[in-house]
Design a protein around this motif. Structure first.
Motif, PDB file in Angstrom:
ATOM      1  N   HIS A   1      -4.140   0.388  -4.417  1.00 63.14           N
ATOM      2  CA  HIS A   1      -5.343   0.843  -3.723  1.00 63.14           C
ATOM      3  C   HIS A   1      -6.243  -0.329  -3.331  1.00 63.14           C
ATOM      4  O   HIS A   1      -6.958  -0.272  -2.335  1.00 63.14           O
ATOM      5  CB  HIS A   1      -6.139   1.813  -4.600  1.00 63.14           C
ATOM      6  N   ARG A   2      -6.187  -1.380  -4.120  1.00 64.26           N
ATOM      7  CA  ARG A   2      -7.033  -2.551  -3.857  1.00 64.26           C
ATOM      8  C   ARG A   2      -6.199  -3.810  -4.113  1.00 64.26           C
ATOM      9  O   ARG A   2      -5.599  -3.958  -5.180  1.00 64.26           O
ATOM     10  CB  ARG A   2      -8.236  -2.518  -4.810  1.00 64.26           C
TER      11      ARG A   2
ATOM     12  N   TRP B   1      -7.078  -1.067   5.282  1.00 67.77           N
ATOM     13  CA  TRP B   1      -5.749  -1.379   5.829  1.00 67.77           C
ATOM     14  C   TRP B   1      -5.252  -0.232   6.707  1.00 67.77           C
ATOM     15  O   TRP B   1      -4.690  -0.457   7.780  1.00 67.77           O
ATOM     16  CB  TRP B   1      -4.761  -1.653   4.690  1.00 67.77           C
TER      17      TRP B   1
ATOM     18  N   PHE C   1       0.814  -1.220   0.000  1.00 68.50           N
ATOM     19  CA  PHE C   1       0.000   0.000   0.000  1.00 68.50           C
ATOM     20  C   PHE C   1       0.844   1.264   0.000  1.00 68.50           C
ATOM     21  O   PHE C   1       0.485   2.250  -0.644  1.00 68.50           O
ATOM     22  CB  PHE C   1      -0.965  -0.012   1.198  1.00 68.50           C
ATOM     23  N   GLU C   2       1.980   1.234   0.698  1.00 69.60           N
ATOM     24  CA  GLU C   2       2.763   2.478   0.823  1.00 69.60           C
ATOM     25  C   GLU C   2       3.807   2.626  -0.281  1.00 69.60           C
ATOM     26  O   GLU C   2       4.073   3.736  -0.729  1.00 69.60           O
ATOM     27  CB  GLU C   2       3.438   2.527   2.207  1.00 69.60           C
TER      28      GLU C   2
ATOM     29  N   LYS D   1      -7.174  -0.013   0.509  1.00 66.00           N
ATOM     30  CA  LYS D   1      -6.184   0.739   1.282  1.00 66.00           C
ATOM     31  C   LYS D   1      -6.787   1.386   2.532  1.00 66.00           C
ATOM     32  O   LYS D   1      -6.173   1.381   3.601  1.00 66.00           O
ATOM     33  CB  LYS D   1      -5.529   1.809   0.397  1.00 66.00           C
TER      34      LYS D   1
END
Ligand SMILES: CC(C)(COP(=O)(O)OP(=O)(O)OC[C@H]1O[C@@H](n2cnc3c(N)ncnc32)[C@H](O)[C@@H]1OP(=O)(O)O)[C@@H](O)C(=O)NCCC(=O)NCCS
Length: 223
Positions: free
Chosen positions: A156-157, A207, A150-151, A204
């Motif tokens: 995004h998914r 999360w 994610f980072e 995201k």
């Protein structure tokens, strides 16, 4: 490997990188995956010298039961590893070796591949040698890969698929916070039989809330 595009036959012939000549790769992870440190594990880029341990860990009946057939020889794993490095260099895929902290032996892998351009949507898959099941190693490694996904990759998914019969795979995904989104009927051919798979998603925002990097207020604003 489960739902991942690697095929041993193709890897023998498809040796050229897919990036265009002269293309400038600016993102660091495309040059080399960053090492990720958890409490029990260290994740690092695969090396061809990992082939014997991955062969030993990932070709057992219990590991391979619900995933696409892994390479069947140590040479096959070497070709797979070479392929993972090439794919990473194109910026469409990343594969981490899971090692126990303080040891260099690869005991499993995590794969993430883009399903839409620029990694907005991606799919992941993972496998760990059965001596390490239920030890917390998988969850420790998964937390690191989720953060990276994610980072760093900017996903995004993130999707995953697990055969309905794969009790540990489904249990592990649910513990990671993956949400069951549906059943893909007869979507996975294994040993001549089409199995149903559960489709899981982690977005995201979910999360970030689970990870403590966003408040529940933000969560409710984006939904
Ligand atoms: C999938 C895999 C990585 C999970 O690793 P693991 O160390 O077994 O995972 P965890 O122990 O963290 O989580 C598994 C959970 O499923 C639970 N579980 C086991 N059998 C189950 C079943 N039949 N139904 C539901 N949950 C089940 C376990 O009890 C555990 O939950 P708990 O910790 O609350 O007891 C590992 O089993 C593996 O490598 N399997 C082969 C490869 C594979 O199938 N990969 C695809 C994953 S989609």
């Amino acid at each position: 490997m489960e739902r991942m595009p690697y095929q041993d036959g193709l890897a023998r012939t498809q040796m050229a990188p897919q990036s265009q000549p002269g293309e400038v790769v600016t993102t660091d992870w495309r040059e080399k995956l960053p090492v990720l440190n958890g409490s029990q594990v260290t994740l690092r880029e695969l090396r061809t010298s990992d082939a014997p341990s991955l062969f030993a860990m990932l070709t057992t009946e219990e590991v391979a039961r619900f995933i696409s057939p892994p390479p069947s020889t140590v040479d096959g794993f070497e070709r797979f590893i070479t392929w993972t490095l090439r794919q990473r260099a194109t910026g469409s895929y990343a594969c981490y070796a899971v090692t126990l902290k303080g040891f260099d032996t690869a005991i499993g892998i995590f794969q993430v591949r883009e399903s839409e351009p620029s990694f907005t949507t991606a799919e992941w898959g993972f496998a760990i040698g059965s001596p390490f099941w239920g030890t917390g190693v998988l969850q420790d490694a998964a937390a690191l890969v989720l953060k990276f996904t994610f980072e760093t990759l900017g996903v995004h998914r993130l999707e995953a698929r697990a055969a309905v019969q794969n009790g540990r795979g489904n249990g592990a995904l649910q513990k990671m916070g993956a949400v069951q989104e549906g059943i893909l009927r007869r979507s996975f051919l294994k040993n001549g039989i089409y199995l149903d798979q559960v489709l899981y998603g982690i977005v995201k925002e979910d999360w970030m809330v689970q990870h403590g990097t966003a408040s529940r207020d933000l969560y409710s604003r984006v939904h």
